[in-house]
Enzyme design. Sequence first.
Site, PDB file in Angstrom:
ATOM      1  N   GLY A  69      47.214  36.498  34.931  1.00 13.40           N
ATOM      2  CA  GLY A  69      48.232  36.796  35.951  1.00 13.40           C
ATOM      3  C   GLY A  69      49.447  37.544  35.445  1.00 13.40           C
ATOM      4  O   GLY A  69      50.490  37.537  36.099  1.00 13.40           O
ATOM      5  N   LEU A  87      34.507  42.620  46.285  1.00 13.40           N
ATOM      6  CA  LEU A  87      34.790  42.306  47.680  1.00 13.40           C
ATOM      7  C   LEU A  87      33.635  42.777  48.569  1.00 13.40           C
ATOM      8  O   LEU A  87      33.056  43.833  48.346  1.00 13.40           O
ATOM      9  CB  LEU A  87      36.073  42.999  48.155  1.00 13.40           C
ATOM     10  CG  LEU A  87      37.386  42.586  47.508  1.00 13.40           C
ATOM     11  CD1 LEU A  87      38.559  43.119  48.319  1.00 13.40           C
ATOM     12  CD2 LEU A  87      37.518  41.085  47.353  1.00 13.40           C
ATOM     13  N   HIS A 146      42.309  48.812  37.047  1.00 12.92           N
ATOM     14  CA  HIS A 146      41.186  48.689  36.107  1.00 12.92           C
ATOM     15  C   HIS A 146      41.605  49.246  34.748  1.00 12.92           C
ATOM     16  O   HIS A 146      42.206  50.323  34.674  1.00 12.92           O
ATOM     17  CB  HIS A 146      39.973  49.446  36.652  1.00 12.92           C
ATOM     18  CG  HIS A 146      38.759  49.230  35.813  1.00 12.92           C
ATOM     19  ND1 HIS A 146      38.027  48.048  35.856  1.00 12.92           N
ATOM     20  CD2 HIS A 146      38.173  50.004  34.872  1.00 12.92           C
ATOM     21  CE1 HIS A 146      37.035  48.130  34.979  1.00 12.92           C
ATOM     22  NE2 HIS A 146      37.094  49.301  34.374  1.00 12.92           N
TER      23      HIS A 146
HETATM   24  C1  GAR Z   1      44.093  43.599  33.652  1.00 11.23           C
HETATM   25  O1  GAR Z   1      44.107  44.225  32.400  1.00 11.23           O
HETATM   26  C2  GAR Z   1      43.276  44.390  34.641  1.00 11.23           C
HETATM   27  O2  GAR Z   1      43.297  45.771  34.384  1.00 11.23           O
HETATM   28  C3  GAR Z   1      41.903  43.822  34.453  1.00 11.23           C
HETATM   29  O3  GAR Z   1      42.098  42.456  34.248  1.00 11.23           O
HETATM   30  C4  GAR Z   1      43.338  42.268  33.574  1.00 11.23           C
HETATM   31  C5  GAR Z   1      44.082  41.138  34.223  1.00 11.23           C
HETATM   32  O4  GAR Z   1      45.180  40.764  33.458  1.00 11.23           O
HETATM   33  N1  GAR Z   1      41.079  44.062  35.588  1.00 11.23           N
HETATM   34  C6  GAR Z   1      39.774  44.303  35.524  1.00 11.23           C
HETATM   35  O5  GAR Z   1      39.152  44.334  34.481  1.00 11.23           O
HETATM   36  C7  GAR Z   1      39.124  44.558  36.880  1.00 11.23           C
HETATM   37  N2  GAR Z   1      37.801  45.077  36.712  1.00 11.23           N
HETATM   38  P1  GAR Z   1      46.270  39.778  34.032  1.00 11.23           P
HETATM   39  O6  GAR Z   1      45.521  38.577  34.628  1.00 11.23           O
HETATM   40  O7  GAR Z   1      47.086  39.377  32.852  1.00 11.23           O
HETATM   41  O8  GAR Z   1      47.044  40.505  35.070  1.00 11.23           O
END
Ligand code: GAR
Length: 210
Positions: free
Chosen positions: A14, A96, A112
């Site tokens: 998060g 989704l 992403h």
């Molecule tokens: C982020 O780095 C985002 O780019 C990635 O998950 C992480 C969440 O970090 N998303 C994906 O890989 C979506 N395919 P966070 O929970 O610390 O915000």
Amino acid sequence: MGAKRVAVFASGNGSNFEAILANWQETGFEDGQVSLLVCNNPGAFVLTRAKEWKVPTFVCPSRNYPDKTAYELAILEVLQKHQIDFIVLAGYMRLLGPTLLAPYEGRIVNLHPSLLPAFPGKDAIGQALEHGVRISGITIHFVDEGLDTGPIIYQQAVALDPDETRQTLTAKIQQVEHQVYPEIVKACVTEQVVLEGGKVKWRKQPFNVR
Ligand code: GAR
């Protein structure tokens, strides 16, 4: 016009959820408000952050529902109850389906950690390291039914050093994400950037998030 009500969907740490809240508070952004966190993982640290920021949460492990449609209908009901206008995916690790996509068409964005269309899906950072690329980055895009395939709103490159590790690359990418995502989401909720006929249209240029 009142503030747009935004739901953030997250499954894990998060840090981007918190970056949005902190940025919007610091910059006095009043046209949008993070009004709900949807989280499919009851053990996720993002729930602790939501409590600190006093953001209401809906915790919905998908195993509690008979199928994906029932799962998304339950989420939709909560979104409607909270009068959510816009959905922001921030580390939400589920695809989704039409139940959520149809009512929020053009009003869902995702972040992403690669320069799409390279390295979609899980572990984009690991994929970049595995391929030995010299440049990766981040992509912010509108969400469609595919896996990280929706129309691209914004990208920023990150250079890899020869001795880059998962830890150092993750830190570099997250630093860019935390700086950029809150600003792009602002542009989306205020309709400075919109989806029109399947294409991304900026209504107000130039745009600078650096
Ligand atoms: C982020 O780095 C985002 O780019 C990635 O998950 C992480 C969440 O970090 N998303 C994906 O890989 C979506 N395919 P966070 O929970 O610390 O915000």
